[in-house]
Design a protein around this motif. Structure first.
Motif, PDB file in Angstrom:
ATOM      1  N   ILE A 124       0.780  -1.267   0.036  1.00  0.00           N
ATOM      2  CA  ILE A 124       0.010  -0.096  -0.020  1.00  0.00           C
ATOM      3  C   ILE A 124       0.862   1.352  -0.091  1.00  0.00           C
ATOM      4  O   ILE A 124       1.805   1.246   0.770  1.00  0.00           O
ATOM      5  N   VAL A 125       0.502   2.151  -0.993  1.00  0.00           N
ATOM      6  CA  VAL A 125       1.197   3.364  -0.830  1.00  0.00           C
ATOM      7  C   VAL A 125       0.598   4.544  -0.433  1.00  0.00           C
ATOM      8  O   VAL A 125      -0.592   4.759  -0.887  1.00  0.00           O
ATOM      9  N   SER A 126       0.958   5.432   0.263  1.00  0.00           N
ATOM     10  CA  SER A 126       0.354   6.518   1.052  1.00  0.00           C
ATOM     11  C   SER A 126       1.587   7.496   1.421  1.00  0.00           C
ATOM     12  O   SER A 126       2.589   7.189   1.107  1.00  0.00           O
ATOM     13  N   SER A 127       1.008   8.572   1.782  1.00  0.00           N
ATOM     14  CA  SER A 127       2.047   9.991   2.044  1.00  0.00           C
ATOM     15  C   SER A 127       3.173   9.298   2.801  1.00  0.00           C
ATOM     16  O   SER A 127       4.299   9.900   2.456  1.00  0.00           O
ATOM     17  N   ILE A 276      10.830   6.278   5.098  1.00  0.00           N
ATOM     18  CA  ILE A 276       9.321   5.821   5.285  1.00  0.00           C
ATOM     19  C   ILE A 276       8.995   6.378   6.761  1.00  0.00           C
ATOM     20  O   ILE A 276       9.719   6.077   7.838  1.00  0.00           O
ATOM     21  N   SER A 277       7.884   7.165   6.901  1.00  0.00           N
ATOM     22  CA  SER A 277       7.526   7.788   8.157  1.00  0.00           C
ATOM     23  C   SER A 277       6.457   6.781   8.543  1.00  0.00           C
ATOM     24  O   SER A 277       6.263   5.725   8.259  1.00  0.00           O
ATOM     25  N   LEU A 278       5.702   7.392   9.751  1.00  0.00           N
ATOM     26  CA  LEU A 278       4.465   6.580  10.327  1.00  0.00           C
ATOM     27  C   LEU A 278       3.260   6.688   9.403  1.00  0.00           C
ATOM     28  O   LEU A 278       2.780   7.510   9.107  1.00  0.00           O
ATOM     29  N   PRO A 279       2.367   5.594   9.215  1.00  0.00           N
ATOM     30  CA  PRO A 279       1.410   5.639   8.323  1.00  0.00           C
ATOM     31  C   PRO A 279       0.048   6.117   9.124  1.00  0.00           C
ATOM     32  O   PRO A 279       0.052   6.005  10.256  1.00  0.00           O
ATOM     33  N   ASP A 280      -0.824   6.821   8.555  1.00  0.00           N
ATOM     34  CA  ASP A 280      -1.977   7.241   9.474  1.00  0.00           C
ATOM     35  C   ASP A 280      -3.138   6.016   9.672  1.00  0.00           C
ATOM     36  O   ASP A 280      -2.783   4.905   8.912  1.00  0.00           O
ATOM     37  N   THR A 281      -4.074   6.268  10.108  1.00  0.00           N
ATOM     38  CA  THR A 281      -5.058   5.340  10.577  1.00  0.00           C
ATOM     39  C   THR A 281      -5.750   4.634   9.347  1.00  0.00           C
ATOM     40  O   THR A 281      -5.887   3.403   9.186  1.00  0.00           O
ATOM     41  N   GLU A 282      -6.006   5.650   8.317  1.00  0.00           N
ATOM     42  CA  GLU A 282      -6.756   5.096   7.187  1.00  0.00           C
ATOM     43  C   GLU A 282      -5.757   3.929   6.451  1.00  0.00           C
ATOM     44  O   GLU A 282      -6.296   3.151   5.709  1.00  0.00           O
ATOM     45  N   THR A 283      -4.492   4.438   6.402  1.00  0.00           N
ATOM     46  CA  THR A 283      -3.532   3.415   5.727  1.00  0.00           C
ATOM     47  C   THR A 283      -3.360   2.145   6.341  1.00  0.00           C
ATOM     48  O   THR A 283      -3.409   1.078   5.652  1.00  0.00           O
ATOM     49  N   ILE A 303     -13.941  -2.930  13.397  1.00  0.00           N
ATOM     50  CA  ILE A 303     -13.012  -3.928  14.344  1.00  0.00           C
ATOM     51  C   ILE A 303     -11.697  -3.439  13.950  1.00  0.00           C
ATOM     52  O   ILE A 303     -10.736  -3.326  14.477  1.00  0.00           O
ATOM     53  N   LEU A 304     -11.646  -3.253  12.323  1.00  0.00           N
ATOM     54  CA  LEU A 304     -10.249  -2.703  11.707  1.00  0.00           C
ATOM     55  C   LEU A 304      -9.740  -1.285  12.246  1.00  0.00           C
ATOM     56  O   LEU A 304      -8.728  -1.279  12.547  1.00  0.00           O
ATOM     57  N   TYR A 305     -10.903  -0.566  12.399  1.00  0.00           N
ATOM     58  CA  TYR A 305     -10.412   0.724  12.857  1.00  0.00           C
ATOM     59  C   TYR A 305      -9.887   0.881  14.276  1.00  0.00           C
ATOM     60  O   TYR A 305      -8.866   1.337  14.659  1.00  0.00           O
ATOM     61  N   TYR A 306     -10.769  -0.125  15.130  1.00  0.00           N
ATOM     62  CA  TYR A 306     -10.175  -0.290  16.465  1.00  0.00           C
ATOM     63  C   TYR A 306      -8.546  -0.840  16.366  1.00  0.00           C
ATOM     64  O   TYR A 306      -7.719  -0.273  17.291  1.00  0.00           O
ATOM     65  N   ILE A 307      -8.295  -1.857  15.921  1.00  0.00           N
ATOM     66  CA  ILE A 307      -7.028  -2.167  15.734  1.00  0.00           C
ATOM     67  C   ILE A 307      -6.102  -1.292  15.278  1.00  0.00           C
ATOM     68  O   ILE A 307      -4.911  -1.009  15.917  1.00  0.00           O
ATOM     69  N   SER A 309      -6.380   1.955  15.220  1.00  0.00           N
ATOM     70  CA  SER A 309      -6.020   3.210  15.962  1.00  0.00           C
ATOM     71  C   SER A 309      -5.246   2.740  17.348  1.00  0.00           C
ATOM     72  O   SER A 309      -4.829   3.674  18.084  1.00  0.00           O
ATOM     73  N   ASN A 310      -5.128   1.360  17.572  1.00  0.00           N
ATOM     74  CA  ASN A 310      -4.535   0.910  18.767  1.00  0.00           C
ATOM     75  C   ASN A 310      -2.870   0.660  18.500  1.00  0.00           C
ATOM     76  O   ASN A 310      -2.154   0.653  19.354  1.00  0.00           O
ATOM     77  N   ILE A 311      -2.851   0.115  17.188  1.00  0.00           N
ATOM     78  CA  ILE A 311      -1.488  -0.221  17.138  1.00  0.00           C
ATOM     79  C   ILE A 311      -0.895   0.399  15.903  1.00  0.00           C
ATOM     80  O   ILE A 311      -1.246   0.154  14.930  1.00  0.00           O
ATOM     81  N   LYS A 312      -0.026   1.642  16.189  1.00  0.00           N
ATOM     82  CA  LYS A 312      -0.015   2.476  15.240  1.00  0.00           C
ATOM     83  C   LYS A 312       1.485   2.632  14.410  1.00  0.00           C
ATOM     84  O   LYS A 312       1.890   3.321  13.693  1.00  0.00           O
TER      85      LYS A 312
END
Ligand code: ADP
Ligand code: MG
Length: 450
Positions: A124-127, A276-283, A303-307, A309-312
């Motif tokens: 997956i490619v993102s900012s 490579i920096s840290l991905p955001d939650t959507e990514t 469920i995916l959102y919860y995971i 946002s907790n393991i970033k």
């Protein structure tokens, strides 16, 4: 859930905490042979592995098994010969997930040492990784002529290895005439050490100088290893002069890799450096989706959102959690809801304590400073020995919580006031010395096999 799937779930968790090399060494050809009442019988290929796992990993294994199935109260280890082992080796090394049998099984490519499972299709490619991805694409189109070297850095578990291997696979598939080689820097180091011992350095150099694309992963581990750096420097120059592509990863920028010779550093800085920096939650959610699809399991967005946002901070950890949840669902034949997820996350995130030992600390520190174990343990007063010895003491105190008295005992009964002085000295130095801080970070990574 079969016992094989249960074991895969255990391995998925263990893998999070030890290096891939150690993982393969100790857990290759292991498995569960049966569940008897409240006991799980784990088979291992020989007594050496059996004892090691019993001593080092039993607690963790039991803990994980118990969180998956509360009736499990005990684990017993036995030896079973290889022929009887029901797991295929290739599947074991690569597919640690609790995959369905019909999912593809990937084999390491012997020629390139690349794992074909790492591609751009599942990347997956993102900012957070846009720049290294774009640089990678340019390199793939025209290897050796655009960015050389391509230097990619970023924190643990954020996709460096995936990206490096995807580049290698793509070039290997698109240019049939190009020799691609992937090598983790630890492997390169041990090859250099062996070659020196067996007087085969020339052969090793020739082997590397014949590649068209050389990919070296985790180059920070060359820190302090002057001989290996020197050999790498020669290989680098030869390839560079012939317009061969060099691709490198590191957990930090070249200018903060400690104990790197100046000439190698400036070589590494001479091409394209992309982080490579840290991905955001959507990514992270997109990554979770792609990974669960590969495993043919679906989770709700909640469920995916919860995971996510907790393991970033670490995609590998995110994947480990996902694998655990898939195993849990299968084993208990339920669909995980948000309440259960919250409980499970609390359990698994704390379930694996990091471990190291006196022996490991001495081994890593002496290797790091390129000195002999014997000298550091004896009463040698040379400056280049005293300082690493103080670092060992500091780590024994801070990482293993040894008493000053016990530390002294390990060093020919050194007086405990000297030990206190040594530990304090390193602590004080750490506050003002950025380079030492970097050195110790690297050493810590290695003593814990991160
Ligand atoms: P690193 O080498 O930086 O420690 P890895 O490349 O081993 O990290 O990545 C850890 C895990 O996360 C791998 O399973 C990898 O497939 C996955 N991963 C990392 N980045 C991405 C991404 N952008 N898209 C999909 N999966 C990713
Ligand atoms: Mg990696």
């Amino acid at each position: 859930m079969t016992t094989e799937e249960l074991w895969q779930a255990v391995l998925a968790q263990i893998q999070l905490n030890i290096s891939p090399i150690h993982f393969t060494t100790w857990f290759k050809n292991t498995g569960i042979s049966e569940k008897k009442d409240n006991q799980i019988i784990v088979f291992t290929p020989n007594s050496f592995v059996k004892e090691w796992i019993e001593q080092k990993h039993n607690k963790t294994i039991l803990k994980i098994l118990h969180t998956l199935d509360e009736t499990i109260k005990d684990v017993k280890y036995i030896i079973k010969q290889k022929e009887e082992v029901p797991i295929k080796k290739e599947k074991f090394i690569i597919n640690l997930n609790i995959n369905q049998p019909e999912l593809p099984v990937f084999k390491l490519n012997k020629e390139t040492n690349l794992n074909p499972k790492y591609t751009f299709e599942n990347f997956i490619v993102s900012s957070f990784n846009e720049l290294p991805h774009a640089a990678a694409q340019a390199v793939i189109k025209n290897p050796g002529f655009v960015y050389n070297p391509l230097f990619i850095y970023g924190g643990v578990g954020l996709g460096k290895t995936h990206l490096l291997q995807a580049i290698g696979n793509e070039i290997f598939n698109n240019f049939s005439d190009k020799k691609v080689k992937y090598v983790p820097s630890e492997k390169f180091t041990s090859e250099v050490i062996n070659a020196i011992r067996n007087k085969e350095m020339e052969n090793l150099k020739i082997k590397y100088q014949q590649t068209d694309v050389l990919i070296i992963d985790d180059i920070q581990f060359l820190a302090g290893k002057e001989k290996t750096q020197e050999e790498f420097f020669h290989v680098f120059n030869t390839l560079y002069d012939k317009n061969k592509q060099i691709i490198i990863s590191s957990d930090r920028a070249p200018n903060i890799i400690p104990s790197l010779t100046e000439r190698l550093r400036s070589r590494l800085e001479g091409g394209m450096i992309a982080d490579i920096s840290l991905p955001d939650t959507e990514t992270l959610i997109a990554i979770l989706k792609i990974k669960s699809k590969e495993k043919m399991v679906e989770f709700s967005d909640e469920i995916l959102y919860y995971i996510a946002s907790n393991i970033k901070k670490n995609i590998r950890e995110l994947e480990g959690v996902l694998n655990y949840l898939i195993a849990y669902q299968k084993l208990n034949k339920i669909i995980i809801d948000i309440e259960l997820l919250k409980n499970l996350l609390k359990k698994i995130v704390v379930s694996i304590p990091k471990t190291t030992s006196f022996k490991k600390i001495v081994q890593v520190v002496t290797q790091f400073y390129d000195i002999k174990e014997k000298e550091v343990l004896l009463n040698c007063r040379r400056k280049e020995i005293v300082f690493p010895r103080q670092i060992i003491m500091y780590l024994l105190r801070n990482e293993l919580k040894y008493s000053y008295l016990n530390i002294g005992k390990k060093f020919k009964n050194m007086d405990h006031t000297t030990v206190i002085y040594s530990c304090k000295k390193i602590s004080n130095e750490l506050e003002k010395n950025e380079k030492l801080k970097n050195d110790i970070d690297l050493i810590k990574q290695q003593i814990y096999n991160i």
